[in-house]
Scaffold this active site. Structure first.
Site, short mmCIF file in Angstrom:
data_model
loop_
_atom_site.label_atom_id
_atom_site.label_comp_id
_atom_site.label_asym_id
_atom_site.label_seq_id
_atom_site.Cartn_x
_atom_site.Cartn_y
_atom_site.Cartn_z
N MET A 209 36.07 41.49 41.95
CA MET A 209 36.55 41.40 43.33
C MET A 209 37.91 42.07 43.42
SD MET A 209 35.53 37.70 45.00
CE MET A 209 36.22 36.66 43.72
N HIS A 210 38.06 42.93 44.42
CA HIS A 210 39.36 43.56 44.60
C HIS A 210 39.73 43.77 46.06
CE1 HIS A 210 36.76 47.06 45.21
NE2 HIS A 210 37.78 47.66 45.78
N ARG A 211 38.77 43.65 46.99
CA ARG A 211 39.07 43.94 48.40
C ARG A 211 39.95 42.84 48.97
NH1 ARG A 211 36.44 48.31 50.10
NH2 ARG A 211 34.71 49.00 48.79
N PRO A 212 40.94 43.24 49.77
CA PRO A 212 41.87 42.26 50.34
C PRO A 212 41.19 41.10 51.04
CG PRO A 212 42.70 44.48 50.73
CD PRO A 212 41.32 44.63 50.11
N ASP A 283 32.42 43.35 44.99
CA ASP A 283 32.68 43.89 46.33
C ASP A 283 32.98 45.39 46.24
OD1 ASP A 283 35.26 43.89 45.28
OD2 ASP A 283 36.06 42.42 46.70
#
Length: 364
Positions: A209-212, A283
């Site tokens: 997971m990396h999306r804001p 994501d």
């Protein structure tokens, strides 16, 4: 001599341009009059983006690193605009190649066009239709002024045609990310954590997971991880985590006995892990492509995707961003009822060959 400037700004960009560089080198060896310079904007600093990373992909160090990291979206865009303009003025070329949808892609396209240099966009035409994503804005701006488009799907072609692009500017070639994957698949490397965690094939989950929207809202992050841990039975969940996300996890005291937060892995190590996993929860758009080609079940924690072929033909399912949505997908996974990937047109490892052929025959 037809001179290309190839631009990359983030780690996934290098995976997409590696096969382009290999094909140019092959053509040069056959006395085709084509050459290139590789520019790294420095947009994303990554400690794994070192000499070993370029060695893994078998590409040379960039001819220039513009060192445009950090700052807000606007500050970073401005920094890249200034640095890339200065570079192109000193190092003119016939065609600028940009890839993907990062800030560097948009900014370098603007610079090239204002200097009357033609631009080719690799991965042109893909759309999420989600204007809250910076990547979507980058894609639309880039595609609105580029001259040539190398696309990954017929749907991307349709998006460009609806935008008013002349069909003679569009080349449906496939996916260079898959060129890199297929070439390197025999070289995947077992990471140290395999033995440290006692992992076994098809008996663990990979999480990224990396999306804001998923990681910056702390309570959302906790709720999502709680949902994942609640529905993954007794399997280890391996989470290569960005340092910024690691700080949030630590601050929120988000821990589970089966959740293993590890540092980011190299390209060859990460894909070794994905290929042998029971499933991937992510994501990331790029990972959905790779998982589909490797026939690994994939769940995407987003409400939209710019890569619908990974759903219609691949192993990907669009779960959404609500934690409660995960349960039926994980139930399907553990029941053994997950779909099997079908061939995706032109995702065959020969995309770079087609791109350079079009450049040599049509553009150059």
């Amino acid at each position: 001599m037809f001179k290309l400037t190839i631009v990359a700004g983030a780690r996934p960009n290098f995976m997409k341009i590696a096969p382009i560089i290999h094909e140019i080198e092959r053509r040069k060896a056959d006395d085709v009059p084509i050459d290139y310079q590789l520019v790294h904007t420095g947009q994303h600093y990554d400690r794994n983006m070192s000499g070993s990373f370029f060695d893994e992909l078998n590409i040379p160090d960039p001819d220039a690193n513009l060192n445009c990291s950090g700052g807000t979206q606007a500050e970073q865009t401005a920094s890249i605009l200034l640095a890339f303009e200065n570079y192109l003025l000193k190092n003119p070329c016939d065609l600028v190649i940009v890839v993907g949808d990062v800030t560097s892609t948009m900014a370098c396209t603007l610079v090239a066009k204002k200097l009357n240099i033609k631009v080719a966009h690799i991965e042109g035409g893909i759309r999420s239709h989600d204007w809250s994503m910076p990547e979507e804005i980058n894609r639309i701006v880039t595609d609105s002024i580029s001259d040539y488009f190398f696309t990954t799907s017929e749907l991307a072609n349709d998006n460009l045609l609806k935008q008013g692009v002349d069909e003679q500017q569009i080349f449906f070639v496939g996916n260079t990310m898959i060129d890199t994957l297929l070439k390197n698949r025999p070289r995947f490397k077992k990471p140290n954590i395999w033995n440290e965690l006692g992992l076994n094939e098809k008996e663990y989950i990979v999480l990224t997971m990396h999306r804001p929207a998923n990681v910056d809202e702390e309570h959302q992050l906790k709720a999502m991880i709680d949902a994942i841990m609640a529905e993954t039975q007794d399997l280890p969940v391996v989470f290569p985590v960005h340092p910024r996300t690691a700080q949030i996890l630590e601050r929120m005291d988000i821990t589970h006995p089966r959740l293993h937060n590890i540092p980011p892995l190299s390209y060859l190590e990460f894909n070794y892990l994905v290929e042998r996993s029971k499933a991937v929860i992510t994501d990331s758009g790029g990972i959905t492509e790779e998982a589909s080609i490797m026939n690994v079940p994939c769940m995407t924690l987003r409400d939209n995707t710019e890569r619908p072929e990974t759903i219609t033909l691949g192993t990907n399912e669009l779960v959404g961003t609500q934690p409660e949505n995960l349960k039926p997908y994980l139930e399907k996974l553990f029941s053994g009822d997950w779909k099997t990937a079908e061939p995706i047109p032109l995702w065959d490892g020969k995309t770079a060959e087609r791109i350079i052929q079009h450049i040599v025959e049509t553009i150059g």
